[in-house]
Design a protein around this motif. Structure first.
Motif, PDB file in Angstrom:
ATOM      1  N   PRO A 119       0.809  -1.227   0.000  1.00  0.00           N
ATOM      2  CA  PRO A 119       0.000   0.000   0.000  1.00  0.00           C
ATOM      3  C   PRO A 119       0.841   1.276   0.000  1.00  0.00           C
ATOM      4  N   LYS A 120       1.971   1.240   0.705  1.00  0.00           N
ATOM      5  CA  LYS A 120       2.819   2.435   0.772  1.00  0.00           C
ATOM      6  C   LYS A 120       3.388   2.770  -0.601  1.00  0.00           C
ATOM      7  N   MET A 121       3.958   1.787  -1.271  1.00  0.00           N
ATOM      8  CA  MET A 121       4.579   2.029  -2.572  1.00  0.00           C
ATOM      9  C   MET A 121       3.535   2.325  -3.651  1.00  0.00           C
ATOM     10  N   LEU A 122       2.435   1.596  -3.612  1.00  0.00           N
ATOM     11  CA  LEU A 122       1.374   1.847  -4.575  1.00  0.00           C
ATOM     12  C   LEU A 122       0.755   3.220  -4.345  1.00  0.00           C
ATOM     13  N   GLY A 123       0.666   3.632  -3.100  1.00  0.00           N
ATOM     14  CA  GLY A 123       0.138   4.951  -2.799  1.00  0.00           C
ATOM     15  C   GLY A 123       0.971   6.051  -3.426  1.00  0.00           C
ATOM     16  N   TYR A 124       2.303   5.952  -3.303  1.00  0.00           N
ATOM     17  CA  TYR A 124       3.182   6.926  -3.939  1.00  0.00           C
ATOM     18  C   TYR A 124       2.944   6.969  -5.445  1.00  0.00           C
ATOM     19  N   LEU A 125       2.881   5.795  -6.036  1.00  0.00           N
ATOM     20  CA  LEU A 125       2.756   5.701  -7.492  1.00  0.00           C
ATOM     21  C   LEU A 125       1.434   6.275  -7.985  1.00  0.00           C
ATOM     22  N   LEU A 126       0.333   5.874  -7.371  1.00  0.00           N
ATOM     23  CA  LEU A 126      -0.973   6.339  -7.817  1.00  0.00           C
ATOM     24  C   LEU A 126      -1.151   7.839  -7.630  1.00  0.00           C
ATOM     25  N   ARG A 127      -0.653   8.345  -6.530  1.00  0.00           N
ATOM     26  CA  ARG A 127      -0.793   9.777  -6.283  1.00  0.00           C
ATOM     27  C   ARG A 127      -0.146  10.578  -7.412  1.00  0.00           C
ATOM     28  N   TYR A 128       1.045  10.183  -7.794  1.00  0.00           N
ATOM     29  CA  TYR A 128       1.744  10.915  -8.848  1.00  0.00           C
ATOM     30  C   TYR A 128       1.035  10.756 -10.188  1.00  0.00           C
ATOM     31  N   ALA A 129       0.632   9.531 -10.512  1.00  0.00           N
ATOM     32  CA  ALA A 129      -0.007   9.288 -11.803  1.00  0.00           C
ATOM     33  C   ALA A 129      -1.295  10.085 -11.950  1.00  0.00           C
ATOM     34  N   VAL A 130      -2.098  10.139 -10.901  1.00  0.00           N
ATOM     35  CA  VAL A 130      -3.368  10.867 -10.974  1.00  0.00           C
ATOM     36  C   VAL A 130      -3.135  12.374 -10.986  1.00  0.00           C
ATOM     37  N   GLU A 131      -2.165  12.839 -10.203  1.00  0.00           N
ATOM     38  CA  GLU A 131      -1.869  14.272 -10.191  1.00  0.00           C
ATOM     39  C   GLU A 131      -1.409  14.763 -11.554  1.00  0.00           C
ATOM     40  N   LYS A 132      -0.738  13.908 -12.302  1.00  0.00           N
ATOM     41  CA  LYS A 132      -0.205  14.294 -13.605  1.00  0.00           C
ATOM     42  C   LYS A 132      -1.171  14.021 -14.759  1.00  0.00           C
ATOM     43  N   ALA A 133      -2.381  13.578 -14.462  1.00  0.00           N
ATOM     44  CA  ALA A 133      -3.370  13.337 -15.525  1.00  0.00           C
ATOM     45  C   ALA A 133      -3.529  14.598 -16.368  1.00  0.00           C
ATOM     46  N   SER A 134      -3.567  14.421 -17.676  1.00  0.00           N
ATOM     47  CA  SER A 134      -3.474  15.551 -18.601  1.00  0.00           C
ATOM     48  C   SER A 134      -4.719  16.417 -18.650  1.00  0.00           C
ATOM     49  N   HIS A 135      -5.853  15.890 -18.231  1.00  0.00           N
ATOM     50  CA  HIS A 135      -7.082  16.692 -18.234  1.00  0.00           C
ATOM     51  C   HIS A 135      -8.064  16.133 -17.214  1.00  0.00           C
ATOM     52  N   GLY A 136      -9.256  16.677 -17.194  1.00  0.00           N
ATOM     53  CA  GLY A 136     -10.243  16.248 -16.218  1.00  0.00           C
ATOM     54  C   GLY A 136     -10.538  14.760 -16.279  1.00  0.00           C
ATOM     55  N   ILE A 137     -10.870  14.183 -15.138  1.00  0.00           N
ATOM     56  CA  ILE A 137     -11.112  12.743 -15.052  1.00  0.00           C
ATOM     57  C   ILE A 137     -12.560  12.504 -14.645  1.00  0.00           C
ATOM     58  N   GLY A 138     -13.266  11.679 -15.432  1.00  0.00           N
ATOM     59  CA  GLY A 138     -14.627  11.312 -15.067  1.00  0.00           C
ATOM     60  C   GLY A 138     -14.660  10.182 -14.068  1.00  0.00           C
ATOM     61  N   GLU A 139     -13.687   9.281 -14.176  1.00  0.00           N
ATOM     62  CA  GLU A 139     -13.581   8.134 -13.273  1.00  0.00           C
ATOM     63  C   GLU A 139     -12.171   7.587 -13.372  1.00  0.00           C
ATOM     64  N   VAL A 140     -11.702   6.958 -12.310  1.00  0.00           N
ATOM     65  CA  VAL A 140     -10.411   6.279 -12.321  1.00  0.00           C
ATOM     66  C   VAL A 140     -10.661   4.786 -12.150  1.00  0.00           C
ATOM     67  N   VAL A 141     -10.116   3.989 -13.074  1.00  0.00           N
ATOM     68  CA  VAL A 141     -10.223   2.538 -12.995  1.00  0.00           C
ATOM     69  C   VAL A 141      -8.812   1.967 -12.940  1.00  0.00           C
ATOM     70  N   VAL A 142      -8.477   1.342 -11.815  1.00  0.00           N
ATOM     71  CA  VAL A 142      -7.168   0.727 -11.627  1.00  0.00           C
ATOM     72  C   VAL A 142      -7.313  -0.768 -11.868  1.00  0.00           C
ATOM     73  N   ILE A 143      -6.494  -1.315 -12.783  1.00  0.00           N
ATOM     74  CA  ILE A 143      -6.602  -2.724 -13.149  1.00  0.00           C
ATOM     75  C   ILE A 143      -5.274  -3.421 -12.897  1.00  0.00           C
ATOM     76  N   THR A 144      -5.334  -4.516 -12.137  1.00  0.00           N
ATOM     77  CA  THR A 144      -4.157  -5.340 -11.861  1.00  0.00           C
ATOM     78  C   THR A 144      -4.403  -6.744 -12.395  1.00  0.00           C
ATOM     79  N   ASP A 145      -3.329  -7.513 -12.453  1.00  0.00           N
ATOM     80  CA  ASP A 145      -3.467  -8.924 -12.780  1.00  0.00           C
ATOM     81  C   ASP A 145      -4.188  -9.632 -11.633  1.00  0.00           C
ATOM     82  N   ASN A 146      -4.802 -10.768 -11.946  1.00  0.00           N
ATOM     83  CA  ASN A 146      -5.431 -11.565 -10.888  1.00  0.00           C
ATOM     84  C   ASN A 146      -4.399 -11.898  -9.819  1.00  0.00           C
ATOM     85  N   LEU A 147      -4.778 -11.751  -8.584  1.00  0.00           N
ATOM     86  CA  LEU A 147      -3.844 -11.925  -7.476  1.00  0.00           C
ATOM     87  C   LEU A 147      -4.262 -13.099  -6.597  1.00  0.00           C
TER      88      LEU A 147
END
Length: 231
Positions: A119-147
């Protein structure tokens, strides 16, 4: 009833995740752990090209593996790997890829359990990725491989909810989904980018990384001395 969306609707940001290395923090484990995401909006322009290339390989009996179902960088032969990296360089928008790089020996014992580390490392990553989104976001969908590991699945869902709930406007929805990489080119693309980044750090091999370096927006060494990250 119609499937058409209003013209003014803001797009959905899809974030595809992949990782490299392992959770073994002993001397026998990997030196680095990498967590990489690819942020894309529809239409996914490369999906058709990858599908065409896969079936060309099958029809001409050039498949690198028996009954090739999907692209997997570590298993694909060097010719297929080179072709896919060229396709990524041509079709994935620049600055679409972010990665957190962890030199594992610098990770304190309290942070090493997966339910704390992930959660700590993923939190860092997601925060940056969403902050740098190029324009407005209607929804965020995060997709991972089956775990298969329940603790890891819960850790990912916790990180997504914690980070996105704290930074998105209250009315912006978000979801985390676990799909098979065999069924989703977005996850196969994330696998290729993460493989190149992991190879650069773990094996000092940047040959594939060089081909897709324009697509990589950030590659953050999380424990680099004297550097503070987004939290």
């Amino acid at each position: 009833m119609t499937d058409e969306l209003p013209a003014a609707a803001m797009p959905t940001l899809y974030i595809f995740l992949d990782e490299g290395g392992n959770f073994d923090f002993s001397t026998t484990g990997s030196q680095y752990f990498t967590l990489t995401c690819v942020s894309l909006y529809r239409p996914f322009k490369l999906h058709t090209g990858l599908d065409t290339y896969k079936y060309n390989l099958i029809e001409h009996r050039l498949v690198p593996r028996i009954e090739m179902e999907y692209f997997h960088c570590a298993d694909d032969n060097k010719h297929v790997r080179g072709k896919v990296f060229s396709m990524l360089a041509d079709s994935i928008p620049q600055d679409s890829v972010d990665s957190v790089v962890v030199e594992k020996r610098k990770t304190g014992p309290a942070l090493q359990p997966p339910e704390k580390f992930y959660p700590k490392m993923l939190g860092y990553l997601l925060r940056y990725a969403v902050e740098k989104a190029s324009h407005g976001i209607g929804e965020v969908v995060v997709i991972t491989d089956n775990l298969p590991v329940a603790k890891k699945r819960k850790a990912i869902e916790k990180a997504v909810k914690t980070v996105l709930a704290s930074m998105l406007p209250e009315a912006t929805p978000y979801r985390v989904m676990h799909h098979s990489s065999r069924a989703h080119y977005g996850l196969q693309i994330a696998d290729y980018f993460n493989w190149a980044i992991y190879r650069k750090w773990e094996h000092d091999d940047a040959s594939s990384h060089q081909k897709i370096k324009l697509q990589i927006r950030s590659e953050f060494d999380i424990f680099k001395t004297g550097t503070r990250y987004y939290y």
